[in-house]
Structure formats: structure tokens, C-alpha cells
Design an enzyme around this catalytic site. Sequence first.
Site, PDB file in Angstrom:
ATOM      1  N   GLU A 251       0.844  -1.205   0.000  1.00 24.14           N
ATOM      2  CA  GLU A 251       0.000   0.000   0.000  1.00 24.14           C
ATOM      3  C   GLU A 251       0.879   1.255   0.000  1.00 24.14           C
ATOM      4  OE1 GLU A 251      -3.161  -0.108   2.843  1.00 24.14           O
ATOM      5  OE2 GLU A 251      -3.427   2.065   2.853  1.00 24.14           O
ATOM      6  N   GLY A 350      -1.820  32.694 -12.128  1.00 25.89           N
ATOM      7  CA  GLY A 350      -3.261  32.634 -11.848  1.00 25.89           C
ATOM      8  C   GLY A 350      -3.921  31.422 -12.480  1.00 25.89           C
TER       9      GLY A 350
END
Length: 389
Positions: A251, A350
Site C-alpha cells: 500500500e 493565476g
Amino acid sequence: MTYDLSEVHEDFRRTCRAFTDQRVRPVVLEAERDGRPPERLWKEMGDAGLLGLLTPPDFGGSAGEGGEATAVAVLAEELTRACGGIAVSALVSAYMAAPHLVRHGTPAQQEHWVAALAAGEAIAAIAVTEPGAGSDVAGIGTRARRTGSGEHAEGSWVLDGRKMYITNAGLADVLVVGAKTDPGAGHRGITTFVVPAGTPGLSMGRPLAKMGWHSSDTREVVLDGVVLGEDAVLGVEGRGFHQIMDAFQLERVALAAMGVGHAAEALDTVTEYVRGREVAGEPLTGRQAIRHRLAAMEIELEAARVMTYKAADRLDRGHPEADRSVAAAKYFAAKAAAWIVDEAVQLFGGAGYLEETPIARHHRDVRILRIGGGTDEIQLEILAKRLVP
Ligand SMILES: Cc1cc2nc3c(=O)[nH]c(=O)nc-3n(C[C@H](O)[C@H](O)[C@H](O)COP(=O)(O)OP(=O)(O)OC[C@H]3O[C@@H](n4cnc5c(N)ncnc54)[C@H](O)[C@@H]3O)c2cc1C
């Protein structure tokens, strides 16, 4: 010693990348909106052999050649380049929950679930974490009581408790559930159970609204007088903690590799962006501050990738220090990826802050990697215990 993947694994990477480009990228927005991968994707992943890397050929998988953990890392990296939420849904089912059945299941349990999970015809979840116990797995409170007589058949079990943050909970056909069978025995008192969806007393909460992984289904799971037969015990009674810790190794490799996938995608996309961007009439790539930033991101990515594949390789080879490599890789890759993706957002300006952009999604999704499957602090503790026992 080599730092490059074998030709077999490079081939597998090409398979994963083609699958990701053709089947996963086109459904990312749909999955993010629906809070789950589209149903047809599971079968497509199964058909492409992506869910059976740990499954023996008798059950339709491809395990047995060696290098399975490395292959899971390759898959995790490539799927995550498109979408962390879709990637984790598949990885949880096939490589975090199903391995419990592959490794510890009885012939009947395997017959019922293993082939179906590898084919993408069934989905699995692993339910360990609880509202009061996450890092401290030994502290779980879900109780499994044996019922000797009376209401239930002799030898059956009754499970009561709550599980928290369970990935795939609302989609799963089967859950692997950790419960206390002997509360006085600490971590030796935990046993895992196979709980099919629809078992009376098993219920799921509503999908939890998360910061990221919007295309994965995460819920609370309630076990309220869930009656199971003796045949629901998965593995050895009292050995659940060890089984869970053992499964954590793969995992954590998968989660580290997811970090590598986020970082690699972020670096590729932002490099392309700055190449085409002009500021004050000059290309951004002419500015050393930008060029060096990209180079620094590449170094961090390379380090994360080397550590992740070293850990996977050690796991594949049964190296005695594999667990240390896994802890170090999980810690480093998750942090490096978070930094790289954040730097990429910065270089997009942005355009990196708009919610619907892929880079913003990677930024949301990468954060969980420092928490899920064992937090940063738990990985440090694993390493520190060896240094200063
Ligand atoms: C989106 C998502 C999906 C998940 N999917 C699953 C799933 O499918 N199945 C499942 O079972 N679980 C799942 N989890 C749970 C996840 O594994 C846990 O959240 C994680 O292990 C941390 O446990 P916790 O949240 O209880 O935090 P806590 O254990 O309460 O930790 C809180 C803080 O204390 C720190 N801390 C804890 N112990 C120590 C210590 N000994 N030393 C130093 N610091 C410490 C932690 O590092 C952390 O910073 C998921 C979680 C999320 C958010």
C-alpha cells in the site's frame, strides 16, 4: 545493480500509459463530478490486466513472474498522472484490499472473490481506520464476538463498530474488516473478516466531502450486529494486525508511486506551459529563476522515483530491510510530490489557481499522500525505532 526498470516493466509502463491516455483521461471530469470512477472503467481495467498483478494465473491474474510490487508502482504512477481519485479507487480494490484475500483467503473465499476482483467484476474495500483509531491500528474498537448458541448458529461471529474514511465503501461488493476478537490481547487480539456488501447490519454513511480525491468514494461504515459465519474469518484468528501491517508495505509503495505520478505530470505540464509563456515580451524560459526552479523540481522527482522503485524492488525480492525502504520512500515521495506540485501551481500563475484546471486537481489530490496509509510521522517512527530503539 541497475537504476532502470527492466524491459518487462518498461513495456508494462507503455501499456499503462496507453490505457491511461485512452480510457482514463477522457473520463476524469465525469468521475470527479460523480464522486466515483465510471462503472465501465472497472471492467476495462480488468480486461487490460491492470487489476490482477498480484492474482495467480488460476484466477485470471498475472502474478508469479516476480516484480509484482514494481508493476503496481508503475501502474500507480501512470494512473495518477491522469487522476489521483480514480487511481486510488483501483489501487485500494486490487492492491490494498484484494491481497488480503489472495494471501490469506480460504479456497472458498478465493473462489468467490479473487477472480472477480481481478476482472473488475467486483470491487473491494479495506476497513481498518475508525473514528478513534487511525495511526494506532492496535487501538481499534470494533468488536467481533463469538456466539456459542441461541440466536445464531454455533461458531458464528457478531461484529459491532464503526469504521471511518473507507475508500470504495459505497461501491464495494466486499469489505475486508479488521476487528478485535480478543480485546485483552492488544495487537494480538485483532482478526480480519470478509464482509460482503448487503450483509444485514452493515451500512454506509453518505460520501464524505473531501479536499481532494473527488472521484473516489469515501464513507463511514457502520457494523451493527453483523452476523457472520466461521467461514468469514480471513486468515488466522489473532493474526489480523500482522496481516494488515504486511499489506501496508505494498500500500505504501503504491502511495509513494502515486506521489511520483502527480509530480511527473505537474513537471511535464508546467514545463510545457512556461515554454509557451511570455512575460513583458520575453519568454519565461529565458529567466534563470524559472529554469533553475524546473531543474530543482526534476531533482526532487528523480530522488522520489529512485526511492520508490528501490522500495518496490526490495519488497519484490523479500529484502530484510524492505520495510525501512518503504517507510523512507512513502515519507519522501509524498512530501517531494506536494512540493513539486505546489511549485508547478506557482509557475502557472493565476492559471494554476482555477479549480477546474488539472494542476489545481493535482494540488488537491497530492496532499492526502502524507496522511493515508500511515502518516509522515508514522513513517518517521518506523525509521526512528531502528535508529534509537
Ligand atoms: C481520503 C481518505 C481515504 C482513506 N481510506 C482508507 C481506507 O480505505 N481504509 C482505511 O482503513 N483507512 C483509510 N483512511 C484512513 C487513513 O489511513 C488515516 O486517516 C491515517 O492512517 C491517519 O489516521 P487518523 O486520521 O486517525 O489520524 P491520527 O492517528 O489521529 O493522527 C493525527 C496526527 O497525529 C500524528 N500521530 C499519530 N500517532 C503518532 C505517533 N505515534 N507519533 C507521532 N505522531 C503521531 C499523526 O501523524 C497525525 O499527524 C483514509 C483516509 C482518508 C483521509
